[in-house]
Design an enzyme around this catalytic site. Structure first.
Site, PDB file in Angstrom:
ATOM      1  N   ASP A 152      18.895 -21.540 -21.565  1.00 35.86           N
ATOM      2  CA  ASP A 152      20.050 -22.213 -20.965  1.00 35.86           C
ATOM      3  C   ASP A 152      20.606 -23.141 -22.028  1.00 35.86           C
ATOM      4  O   ASP A 152      19.848 -23.868 -22.678  1.00 35.86           O
ATOM      5  CB  ASP A 152      19.630 -23.033 -19.749  1.00 35.86           C
ATOM      6  CG  ASP A 152      19.142 -22.159 -18.608  1.00 35.86           C
ATOM      7  OD1 ASP A 152      19.947 -21.365 -18.094  1.00 35.86           O
ATOM      8  OD2 ASP A 152      17.960 -22.272 -18.242  1.00 35.86           O
ATOM      9  N   GLU A 205      14.482 -16.564 -22.020  1.00 39.26           N
ATOM     10  CA  GLU A 205      15.769 -17.118 -21.602  1.00 39.26           C
ATOM     11  C   GLU A 205      16.065 -18.436 -22.296  1.00 39.26           C
ATOM     12  O   GLU A 205      15.171 -19.240 -22.541  1.00 39.26           O
ATOM     13  CB  GLU A 205      15.770 -17.333 -20.086  1.00 39.26           C
ATOM     14  CG  GLU A 205      17.128 -17.786 -19.556  1.00 39.26           C
ATOM     15  CD  GLU A 205      17.046 -18.425 -18.185  1.00 39.26           C
ATOM     16  OE1 GLU A 205      18.047 -18.373 -17.460  1.00 39.26           O
ATOM     17  OE2 GLU A 205      15.991 -18.999 -17.839  1.00 39.26           O
ATOM     18  N   HIS A 246      18.062 -26.764 -19.313  1.00 41.86           N
ATOM     19  CA  HIS A 246      18.565 -26.067 -18.131  1.00 41.86           C
ATOM     20  C   HIS A 246      19.794 -26.711 -17.508  1.00 41.86           C
ATOM     21  O   HIS A 246      20.670 -26.020 -16.987  1.00 41.86           O
ATOM     22  CB  HIS A 246      17.471 -25.964 -17.066  1.00 41.86           C
ATOM     23  CG  HIS A 246      17.906 -25.201 -15.854  1.00 41.86           C
ATOM     24  ND1 HIS A 246      18.364 -25.817 -14.707  1.00 41.86           N
ATOM     25  CD2 HIS A 246      17.991 -23.865 -15.623  1.00 41.86           C
ATOM     26  CE1 HIS A 246      18.693 -24.896 -13.820  1.00 41.86           C
ATOM     27  NE2 HIS A 246      18.483 -23.702 -14.338  1.00 41.86           N
ATOM     28  N   HIS A 293      11.548 -16.893 -17.654  1.00 43.02           N
ATOM     29  CA  HIS A 293      12.516 -17.858 -17.146  1.00 43.02           C
ATOM     30  C   HIS A 293      12.236 -19.245 -17.727  1.00 43.02           C
ATOM     31  O   HIS A 293      11.243 -19.882 -17.380  1.00 43.02           O
ATOM     32  CB  HIS A 293      12.420 -17.897 -15.619  1.00 43.02           C
ATOM     33  CG  HIS A 293      13.430 -18.763 -14.960  1.00 43.02           C
ATOM     34  ND1 HIS A 293      13.098 -19.871 -14.219  1.00 43.02           N
ATOM     35  CD2 HIS A 293      14.776 -18.671 -14.909  1.00 43.02           C
ATOM     36  CE1 HIS A 293      14.193 -20.432 -13.737  1.00 43.02           C
ATOM     37  NE2 HIS A 293      15.229 -19.720 -14.139  1.00 43.02           N
ATOM     38  N   GLU A 345      22.107 -18.264 -21.162  1.00 47.10           N
ATOM     39  CA  GLU A 345      23.072 -18.666 -20.137  1.00 47.10           C
ATOM     40  C   GLU A 345      23.982 -19.765 -20.655  1.00 47.10           C
ATOM     41  O   GLU A 345      23.522 -20.805 -21.138  1.00 47.10           O
ATOM     42  CB  GLU A 345      22.389 -19.157 -18.862  1.00 47.10           C
ATOM     43  CG  GLU A 345      23.419 -19.551 -17.796  1.00 47.10           C
ATOM     44  CD  GLU A 345      22.834 -20.126 -16.524  1.00 47.10           C
ATOM     45  OE1 GLU A 345      23.606 -20.739 -15.749  1.00 47.10           O
ATOM     46  OE2 GLU A 345      21.612 -19.977 -16.311  1.00 47.10           O
TER      47      GLU A 345
END
Length: 345
Positions: free
Chosen positions: A59, A57, A72, A30, A163
């Protein structure tokens, strides 16, 4: 060798009667190994890959000149020194937004451990000290080059798990983040469900748009929980907050399954917690699996567990043994990897 050993161990666990939902649940770093190094920095990604994760991950938000960067939030003041470097560039709410700066400006910033926007204090005080050492923002393209480069040098196939942040809000600012990001992904070979990547988004309308309008052919995950939406408030283009947890209901999951390959709910959404009674899995995972959806909840943190779990060990038992999730997002991915190996024995 390490990854092969892990796969054999988990397969043995499954054959011995373990209750994992798959022979090898995936572990997703994460924001990288963000429990140890400032989030979304390349050192945090390198550490996570070194631990042996399956995915890291990303973002993604856009800059003023349309460059996708890995960060993020649409706001950047809680993880960088932007207020010091560019005083007076905040919006009327006092926050600094990535989209108000060019990439040439943003690359001058120093990244630090996340702090509270109001107090300036570290959100997780026991993590990497705020302001120590040197960390920087980087572009999505730089991260893809980094992951693929490390994969080549290590003989690995670590995937990416991206994301799209606040697509509706970005379009209100004049930028189509989905179109920009899909072009970069395609350029680096992330196109179909056979490629090692997922794309996730909170906005259901954007998930549907990715499939129907933009023709996205990769694995798509519907994030569920509180998120930034694209409303414009008064005269200041500032995002509001929204909750889409109704999608966890059977009819919502059925609609999601028409477009997505999986769901990403919060940990707490997967359990029924009643005072004085044992914690039990809710029907969410069972219902999602019945529709062919994988379940990758967020976020396991050894320094911030839900109260009903108490310990990280118990949280992981609830997730893997009782709820049967297909993978998890973790700030401390080494803890999850270690649990999966120990549990198999």
């Amino acid at each position: 060798m390490k990854i092969m050993k892990r796969g054999l161990i988990l397969l043995g666990w499954l054959l011995a009667g373990g209750s994992l939902s798959a022979a090898q649940p995936i572990v997703i770093a994460h924001r990288g190994a963000s429990g140890y190094l400032p989030e979304h920095t390349l050192p945090a990604k390198a550490l996570a890959i070194g631990f042996g994760v399956d995915f890291v991950e990303q973002d993604v938000v856009l800059t003023k000149d349309g460059v996708p960067i890995v960060s993020h939030d649409i706001e950047i003041d809680t993880v960088t020194d932007v207020a010091t470097r560019f005083p007076g560039r905040a919006r009327s709410n006092g926050r600094y937004y990535a989209i108000d700066f060019t990439w040439d400006e943003l690359r001058q910033l120093r990244v630090h451990e996340r702090v509270n926007a109001q107090t300036g204090e570290a959100v997780y005080p026991q993590r990497f000290p705020v302001g120590r050492s040197t960390f920087a923002l980087h572009t999505l393209e730089e991260e893809l080059q980094f992951v693929q480069g490390v994969n080549r040098s290590l003989g690995r196939n670590v995937g990416i798990y991206l994301e799209l942040k606040a697509p509706l809000w970005h379009r209100a600012q004049g930028r189509d983040i989905s179109v920009v990001v899909l072009e970069v992904l395609a350029r680096y070979g992330y196109v179909t469900k056979d490629d090692p990547f997922f794309v996730q988004c909170f906005e259901f309308e954007e998930v549907k748009r990715l499939r129907d309008e933009l023709g996205f052919r990769g694995r798509l995950v519907q994030l569920i929980g509180r998120y930034v939406e694209g409303e414009i408030h008064a005269q200041d283009a500032v995002a509001g907050r929204k909750d889409n947890t109704a999608l966890l209901q059977p009819e919502g999951l059925a609609e999601v399954a028409r477009y997505a390959d999986g769901i990403g709910p919060a940990l707490t959404a997967l359990f029924d917690v009643k005072k004085g009674k044992p914690v039990k899995p809710s029907a969410v995972v069972k219902n999602a699996h019945a529709l062919g959806l994988v379940v990758h909840p967020y976020t396991v943190r050894k320094d911030a567990q839900p109260k009903f779990a108490g310990t990280t060990e118990r949280m992981l038992e609830l997730l893997f043994r009782e709820a049967g999730v297909d993978g998890v997002f973790a700030d401390h991915p080494d803890v999850v990897l270690d649990y999966l190996q120990r549990a198999s024995r």
